[in-house]
Scaffold this motif. Structure first.
Motif, short mmCIF file in Angstrom:
data_model
loop_
_atom_site.label_atom_id
_atom_site.label_comp_id
_atom_site.label_asym_id
_atom_site.label_seq_id
_atom_site.Cartn_x
_atom_site.Cartn_y
_atom_site.Cartn_z
N PRO A 194 -3.67 0.83 -9.68
CA PRO A 194 -2.74 0.97 -8.56
C PRO A 194 -2.89 -0.19 -7.58
O PRO A 194 -3.96 -0.81 -7.50
N ARG A 195 -1.81 -0.47 -6.85
CA ARG A 195 -1.91 -1.51 -5.82
C ARG A 195 -2.90 -1.04 -4.75
O ARG A 195 -2.86 0.12 -4.34
N PRO A 196 -3.77 -1.93 -4.27
CA PRO A 196 -4.74 -1.52 -3.25
C PRO A 196 -4.08 -1.03 -1.95
O PRO A 196 -4.59 -0.11 -1.32
N THR A 197 -2.96 -1.66 -1.56
CA THR A 197 -2.20 -1.21 -0.39
C THR A 197 -0.72 -1.40 -0.68
O THR A 197 -0.35 -2.04 -1.66
N ASP A 198 0.12 -0.88 0.19
CA ASP A 198 1.57 -1.03 0.03
C ASP A 198 2.01 -2.48 0.11
O ASP A 198 3.06 -2.85 -0.40
N LYS A 199 1.22 -3.31 0.78
CA LYS A 199 1.61 -4.70 0.98
C LYS A 199 1.20 -5.62 -0.18
O LYS A 199 1.68 -6.73 -0.27
N PRO A 230 0.06 -10.61 0.72
CA PRO A 230 1.13 -11.62 0.85
C PRO A 230 0.60 -12.99 1.26
O PRO A 230 1.09 -14.01 0.78
N GLY A 231 -0.44 -13.02 2.10
CA GLY A 231 -1.02 -14.30 2.52
C GLY A 231 -1.66 -15.04 1.36
O GLY A 231 -1.51 -16.26 1.22
N MET A 272 -0.10 -22.60 5.18
CA MET A 272 0.59 -21.46 5.78
C MET A 272 -0.39 -20.30 5.85
O MET A 272 -0.99 -19.93 4.84
N ARG A 273 -0.56 -19.74 7.03
CA ARG A 273 -1.48 -18.61 7.22
C ARG A 273 -0.84 -17.64 8.21
O ARG A 273 -0.50 -18.04 9.31
#
Length: 163
Positions: free
Chosen positions: A70-75, A97-98, A133-134
């Motif tokens: 499963p994905r660790p978080t929704d993001k 995303p980062g 980009m951060r």
């Protein structure tokens, strides 16, 4: 939770895994569409340039889910460690995303050949800029005489700041 659907004529129609509305299933469908559907908006950047889905995952969501979890978080997003290779267990991971933003191919018009290194034609002495980009903000690492120096400084900055 997993069961086989049997039609009235006795033939198997498919497997029900109960995960069809999960975020992971939606990610799996999107991955396949980008690689296998020539009408998909992103096909040219994936299937159109040879990015494939491994045989184990192509028609088997359960295998994808077993390998990825499963994905660790929704993001979290599905990321390919090497952007020139396809989707497979040894090349994929869940990332924020980062992290995903840091693992992009250089743009087609990139003159340096390095990610995050660009040419500023207005600068005379040090025309090569290194950036990162951060958190949706661009960090200017510095200006350099060569693209190699800019890339080296960018990589050093990323290591020192745990980016």
């Amino acid at each position: 939770m997993i069961k086989q659907i049997i039609a009235k004529d006795g033939s198997a129609r498919g497997i029900v895994h109960g995960l069809g509305h999960t975020p992971e299933y939606i990610v799996w469908i999107g991955m396949k569409a980008r690689c296998c559907n020539p009408t998909h908006i992103s096909y040219s950047r994936y299937g159109g340039r040879g990015i494939t889905v491994c045989d184990e995952w192509l028609h088997d969501f359960e295998r994808f889910y077993t390998d990825m979890g499963p994905r660790p978080t929704d993001k979290h997003q599905l990321d390919r460690t090497d952007n020139d290779k396809g989707y497979s267990p040894d090349n994929c991971r869940w990332v924020s995303p980062g992290e995903n933003a840091l693992n992009k191919r250089p743009y087609n018009n990139n003159k340096s050949g390095f990610k995050g290194v660009s040419f500023d034609k207005r600068a005379l002495n040090k025309p090569w800029r290194a950036t990162i980009m951060r958190n949706k903000k661009q960090i200017q690492v510095g200006a350099f005489a060569t693209p190699e120096e800019a890339n080296e400084a960018r990589l050093k900055y990323m290591e020192e700041h745990n980016v």
